[in-house]
Design an enzyme around this catalytic site. Structure first.
Site, PDB file in Angstrom:
ATOM      1  N   ARG A 178       0.569   8.617  -4.427  1.00  0.00           N
ATOM      2  CA  ARG A 178       1.270   8.420  -3.161  1.00  0.00           C
ATOM      3  C   ARG A 178       2.779   8.559  -3.376  1.00  0.00           C
ATOM      4  NH1 ARG A 178      -0.294   3.233   0.046  1.00  0.00           N
ATOM      5  NH2 ARG A 178       0.829   4.351   1.690  1.00  0.00           N
ATOM      6  N   CYS A 234       7.436  -0.637  -1.239  1.00  0.00           N
ATOM      7  CA  CYS A 234       6.076  -0.081  -1.334  1.00  0.00           C
ATOM      8  C   CYS A 234       5.862   0.722  -0.063  1.00  0.00           C
ATOM      9  CB  CYS A 234       5.043  -1.200  -1.506  1.00  0.00           C
ATOM     10  SG  CYS A 234       5.126  -2.475  -0.228  1.00  0.00           S
TER      11      CYS A 234
END
Length: 278
Positions: A178, A234
């Site tokens: 990611r 995040c």
């Protein structure tokens, strides 16, 4: 700082009047799954808090997918489930996960002192042969007075300013694929905030899924300077929290959360994203 409580220790303290156990099991892909699991079975006397409804504020255009909850609303919710400033709080999710870490960090941010993650979570409790129940406890309401640690967070403007001046190190806590923009299951853009370094949050756990020791965590983060400010991000301020706890356990003092994280960053069209290792 001790942030873990073992299963046997919690079992001994379960009926302590000044202890509250909080179940925060959750599934980002199925937001109702955690509450359903709680209703099916949970630790004795455990209450349930929901990531979206309780541990986050109202989602707006900017601010990320899990903004911090309103101070007064969250304080009232803590009081409603029997937590005041002197209460010992033990938090668990399915295993050693990011949702329990989010709750731990929120309590820390609100100025709480006595909060612990249940080592191994719900599954660890079961594996040790401990009792579970379907009984929903009735909480004795208390009054929670927040003492917000404002210096523990950095917003998008602070992140931009600090990165432009090389004043801080920015960490991205998501999985490598990611971070590199190879996959993105949740957001319309893939990649990471330019300048962010990747430290996948699950790497603070050992091969059995249990928390690494302080020495192991110190080795894990050894390339980071303890004198520098470290901003942890995040996707939306949830999986950053295990990294924050781990950094604190490894002896890092100046560690902050960017609550909006990548989901906030990409909500501004002018913000660039990066897809290479940094």
């Amino acid at each position: 700082m001790s942030y873990l409580m073992k299963v046997d220790e919690l079992e001994e303290k379960l009926h302590n009047e000044n202890l509250v156990v909080v179940d925060v099991r959750f599934d980002l892909q199925d937001p109702d799954a955690g509450r359903k699991l709680y209703i099916e079975s949970h630790l004795p006397n455990a209450v349930y808090l929901d990531l979206n409804k309780d541990l986050s504020g109202k989602v707006k255009k900017h601010g990320g997918n899990h903004p911090l909850p309103d101070v007064d609303i969250f304080s009232a919710k803590l009081g409603n489930i029997g937590i005041d400033n002197e209460t010992t709080v033990v938090i668990y999710d399915a295993e050693n996960g990011m949702f329990s870490a989010r709750m731990w960090w929120l309590l820390y941010y609100f100025g709480h002192e006595k909060m612990y993650l249940l080592e191994g979570g719900y599954n660890g409790w079961l594996e040790n042969g401990k009792e579970v129940t379907t009984t929903i406890p009735i909480s004795r309401k208390k009054n929670y007075i927040p003492k917000i640690r404002h210096n523990e967070v950095v917003d998008i403007h602070g992140v931009k300013e600090k990165l432009s001046k090389n004043e801080s190190v920015l960490i991205d806590s998501r999985a490598k694929e990611r971070y590199l923009g190879k996959v993105e299951p949740l957001y319309p853009k893939a990649g990471h905030i330019p300048g962010a370094k990747n430290y996948f949050w699950k790497d603070v756990l050992d091969e059995n899924g249990y928390w690494k020791t302080s020495k192991e965590l110190e080795k894990h983060f050894q390339l980071l300077n303890k004198e520098e400010e470290i901003i942890v991000s995040c996707g939306s301020g949830v999986s950053a929290c295990p990294n924050i706890i781990a950094l604190k356990q490894a002896g890092y003092k100046n560690v902050k959360l960017y609550p909006g994280s990548f989901s906030d960053w990409i909500s501004y069209d002018e913000n660039r994203v990066e897809k290479k290792e940094e």
